[in-house]
Design a protein around this motif. Structure first.
Motif, PDB file in Angstrom:
ATOM      1  N   PHE A 229       0.845  -1.208   0.000  1.00 38.97           N
ATOM      2  CA  PHE A 229       0.000   0.000   0.000  1.00 38.97           C
ATOM      3  C   PHE A 229       0.880   1.257   0.000  1.00 38.97           C
ATOM      4  O   PHE A 229       0.698   2.165  -0.812  1.00 38.97           O
ATOM      5  CB  PHE A 229      -0.902  -0.030   1.243  1.00 38.97           C
ATOM      6  CG  PHE A 229      -1.946   1.048   1.268  1.00 38.97           C
ATOM      7  CD1 PHE A 229      -3.142   0.881   0.588  1.00 38.97           C
ATOM      8  CD2 PHE A 229      -1.750   2.225   1.974  1.00 38.97           C
ATOM      9  CE1 PHE A 229      -4.122   1.870   0.603  1.00 38.97           C
ATOM     10  CE2 PHE A 229      -2.714   3.217   1.998  1.00 38.97           C
ATOM     11  CZ  PHE A 229      -3.910   3.039   1.309  1.00 38.97           C
ATOM     12  N   VAL A 230       1.869   1.294   0.895  1.00 42.47           N
ATOM     13  CA  VAL A 230       2.763   2.462   1.011  1.00 42.47           C
ATOM     14  C   VAL A 230       3.537   2.678  -0.298  1.00 42.47           C
ATOM     15  O   VAL A 230       3.650   3.802  -0.792  1.00 42.47           O
ATOM     16  CB  VAL A 230       3.747   2.281   2.201  1.00 42.47           C
ATOM     17  CG1 VAL A 230       4.833   3.352   2.182  1.00 42.47           C
ATOM     18  CG2 VAL A 230       2.988   2.319   3.519  1.00 42.47           C
ATOM     19  N   ILE A 233       1.270   4.089  -3.011  1.00 40.40           N
ATOM     20  CA  ILE A 233       0.922   5.493  -2.717  1.00 40.40           C
ATOM     21  C   ILE A 233       2.071   6.413  -3.165  1.00 40.40           C
ATOM     22  O   ILE A 233       1.840   7.482  -3.738  1.00 40.40           O
ATOM     23  CB  ILE A 233       0.602   5.699  -1.211  1.00 40.40           C
ATOM     24  CG1 ILE A 233      -0.650   4.913  -0.811  1.00 40.40           C
ATOM     25  CG2 ILE A 233       0.432   7.181  -0.879  1.00 40.40           C
ATOM     26  CD1 ILE A 233      -1.929   5.280  -1.541  1.00 40.40           C
ATOM     27  N   LEU A 236       1.697   6.833  -6.836  1.00 46.54           N
ATOM     28  CA  LEU A 236       0.539   7.666  -7.191  1.00 46.54           C
ATOM     29  C   LEU A 236       0.795   9.142  -6.890  1.00 46.54           C
ATOM     30  O   LEU A 236       0.365  10.014  -7.641  1.00 46.54           O
ATOM     31  CB  LEU A 236      -0.720   7.177  -6.464  1.00 46.54           C
ATOM     32  CG  LEU A 236      -1.165   5.739  -6.779  1.00 46.54           C
ATOM     33  CD1 LEU A 236      -2.490   5.416  -6.103  1.00 46.54           C
ATOM     34  CD2 LEU A 236      -1.289   5.507  -8.279  1.00 46.54           C
ATOM     35  N   VAL A 237       1.503   9.417  -5.797  1.00 52.24           N
ATOM     36  CA  VAL A 237       1.825  10.813  -5.453  1.00 52.24           C
ATOM     37  C   VAL A 237       2.758  11.402  -6.526  1.00 52.24           C
ATOM     38  O   VAL A 237       2.579  12.535  -6.984  1.00 52.24           O
ATOM     39  CB  VAL A 237       2.468  10.906  -4.042  1.00 52.24           C
ATOM     40  CG1 VAL A 237       3.059  12.291  -3.802  1.00 52.24           C
ATOM     41  CG2 VAL A 237       1.410  10.588  -2.974  1.00 52.24           C
ATOM     42  N   SER A 240       0.613  12.246  -9.538  1.00 50.04           N
ATOM     43  CA  SER A 240      -0.727  12.728  -9.139  1.00 50.04           C
ATOM     44  C   SER A 240      -1.394  13.566 -10.236  1.00 50.04           C
ATOM     45  O   SER A 240      -2.609  13.655 -10.303  1.00 50.04           O
ATOM     46  CB  SER A 240      -0.637  13.543  -7.845  1.00 50.04           C
ATOM     47  OG  SER A 240       0.310  14.589  -8.009  1.00 50.04           O
ATOM     48  N   LEU A 326      -4.839  -0.734  -6.475  1.00 46.04           N
ATOM     49  CA  LEU A 326      -3.506  -0.128  -6.278  1.00 46.04           C
ATOM     50  C   LEU A 326      -2.554  -0.532  -7.410  1.00 46.04           C
ATOM     51  O   LEU A 326      -1.878   0.310  -8.000  1.00 46.04           O
ATOM     52  CB  LEU A 326      -2.920  -0.564  -4.929  1.00 46.04           C
ATOM     53  CG  LEU A 326      -3.564   0.024  -3.668  1.00 46.04           C
ATOM     54  CD1 LEU A 326      -3.003  -0.659  -2.424  1.00 46.04           C
ATOM     55  CD2 LEU A 326      -3.334   1.524  -3.583  1.00 46.04           C
TER      56      LEU A 326
END
Length: 458
Positions: A229-230, A233, A236-237, A240, A326
């Protein structure tokens, strides 16, 4: 080899035809509507059960609710989420993800019913131990005259539980991420070495039975899902700026099918083929209606079938709605699905390398290794349960030897062959599971109403 490849491809296409689609998705929708979407209204309660609020050590069963879900998830949160999603996007484009989501929502309802039945109709094996799973709820719930259906499920389960797809993708990941970039020559010899290492680790865990598998799974799975998950993320950041565009594309392409091969049609069109492709990959990811998860949930320490059904229902939500999404977004926002010819796990690795060039793919490799290994542990349990049902509890350990040997086959064969074999067998396992579930569904609904009434009185 060429002939065998074609044969398995034809077998998979035939098994995953329109009748099975109607049975899995139509059956799941029927269960969803018949229950008036009730299980979904008890998601909070399901989380409380999972936390152990209602655990009673004196209840029948072998493992806790949390261990049962972890065991079921360790089978599903694996290569289906990392490699399976990559396969879905590389063949079907972004729209395939939407149809995976649909299969997950429907799958939550199916899991609720199949796993409630796994506790409602537990049977005893030849050693007198309490067991649960489709083969037991078929014989205990529908009667002995239905035993041929239970035998058919168990025979398919012996092959469907083999770890060939997981091992195949883990070997590919080790080759592509670790060995080739570091100048190691890969081939049959290196694949065999990987196979033998996997055999040693797997043997240590699976020969200890469901309690050891449950213990290991409940420690490994939550940690790896959190790490994964981390990492996503972070990806994705970094991208973005295009995240919203790709989220929209998942929805629009689901009905446009712009990226799906135009020569491949189903129900008269490319869209039909895309829907089938997405649902097939979704079913492979969360295994709702296939019948594997009820075998893990059937071992839970509880005398409340509905409780276990509600816990099982969380599986597709965690597995497909969270982890698969994800992976899909990581592959889409980095653009690797359009710029590389990679498939399966290598495509996901490209996405990680895009944002974290030095260490991303190595962290992904850690996730892949743990996800794959935990899947190896759970599937061996499913296979031994099928073996035990067919030939007696005293023979079930023989399956583990056969299972361990199949790891070598997975490490040394092609991806398409493995996908077609397991896809086809999963389709056959779904037929007895879904038929029995649809017939016994009214009994689950009676139990559900009684359970809700009891909860209100408490």
């Amino acid at each position: 080899m060429e002939f065998l490849n074609q044969l398995l491809s034809d077998f998979s296409s035939l098994a995953w035809g329109l009748p099975l689609l109607i049975l899995l998705i139509g059956g799941g929708l029927y269960l969803l509507i018949r229950s008036h979407f009730l299980p979904f209204r008890y998601l909070g309660h399901a989380l409380n059960v999972l936390r152990g609020k209602y655990d009673d050590p004196n209840d029948p069963g072998e493992i806790s609710h949390f261990q049962a879900l972890s065991t079921a998830l360790s089978a599903t949160v694996g290569m289906g989420n990392i490699a399976g999603v990559a396969v879905a996007i590389s063949i079907g484009g972004p729209g395939a993800v939407f149809w995976m989501w649909i299969s997950a929502v429907v799958g939550m309802s199916t899991k609720f019913f199949t796993s409630s039945l796994a506790i409602m109709y537990r049977g005893k094996d030849s050693a007198g131990e309490i067991q649960g799973g489709p083969m037991y709820f078929i014989t205990e719930g529908l009667g002995k005259s239905w035993k041929p259906l239970a035998v058919f499920f168990s025979l398919c389960g012996l092959i469907g539980a083999l770890p060939v797809f997981n091992v195949n993708q883990l070997t590919q990941a080790l080759n592509d991420i670790l060995l080739i970039p570091n100048g190691v020559e890969v081939g049959l010899k290196s694949n065999l070495i990987i196979g033998f290492v996997l055999i040693s680790i797997t043997a240590l865990v699976i020969l200890g039975g469901i309690k050891r598998i449950g213990n290991v799974a409940s420690r490994l799975v939550p940690t790896m899902v959190a790490l994964y998950f981390v990492l996503v993320i972070i990806i994705l950041v970094a991208h973005s700026d295009v995240l919203v565009y790709y989220l929209k594309l998942i929805f629009t392409d689901a009905f446009a099918a712009n990226y799906y091969p135009k020569d491949d049609t189903f129900l008269g069109g490319v869209l039909g083929a895309l829907i089938l492709h997405g649902i097939k990959r979704g079913a492979f990811s969360n295994e709702a209606g296939i019948g594997t998860a009820p075998m893990a949930h059937g071992a839970a320490k509880t005398d409340e079938p509905i409780r276990e059904g509600l816990v099982a229902m969380l599986g597709p939500a965690i597995d497909t709605l969270i982890v698969c999404t994800l992976t899909a977004l990581a592959i889409l926002v980095t653009g690797v699905w359009e710029t590389t010819s990679n498939n399966g796990v290598s495509l996901t690795a490209s996405a990680f390398a895009d944002v974290m060039p030095n260490y991303g793919k190595y962290l992904l490799l850690v996730c892949i290794a743990v996800f794959s290994m935990s899947s190896l542990f759970s599937y061996s349990y499913y296979g031994t349960k099928c073996m035990s049902f067919l030939f007696g509890a005293d023979k079930k350990h023989y399956y583990n030897y056969f299972y361990i040997l199949s790891i070598l086959i997975g490490a040394t064969t092609s991806l398409s062959m493995m996908i077609n074999l397991i896809d086809g067998i999963f389709a056959l396992m779904a037929i007895p599971t879904m038929l029995a579930t649809l017939i016994l569904a009214p009994k689950v609904l009676v139990e559900l109403k009684a359970y809700i009434k009891r909860m209100k009185e408490d």
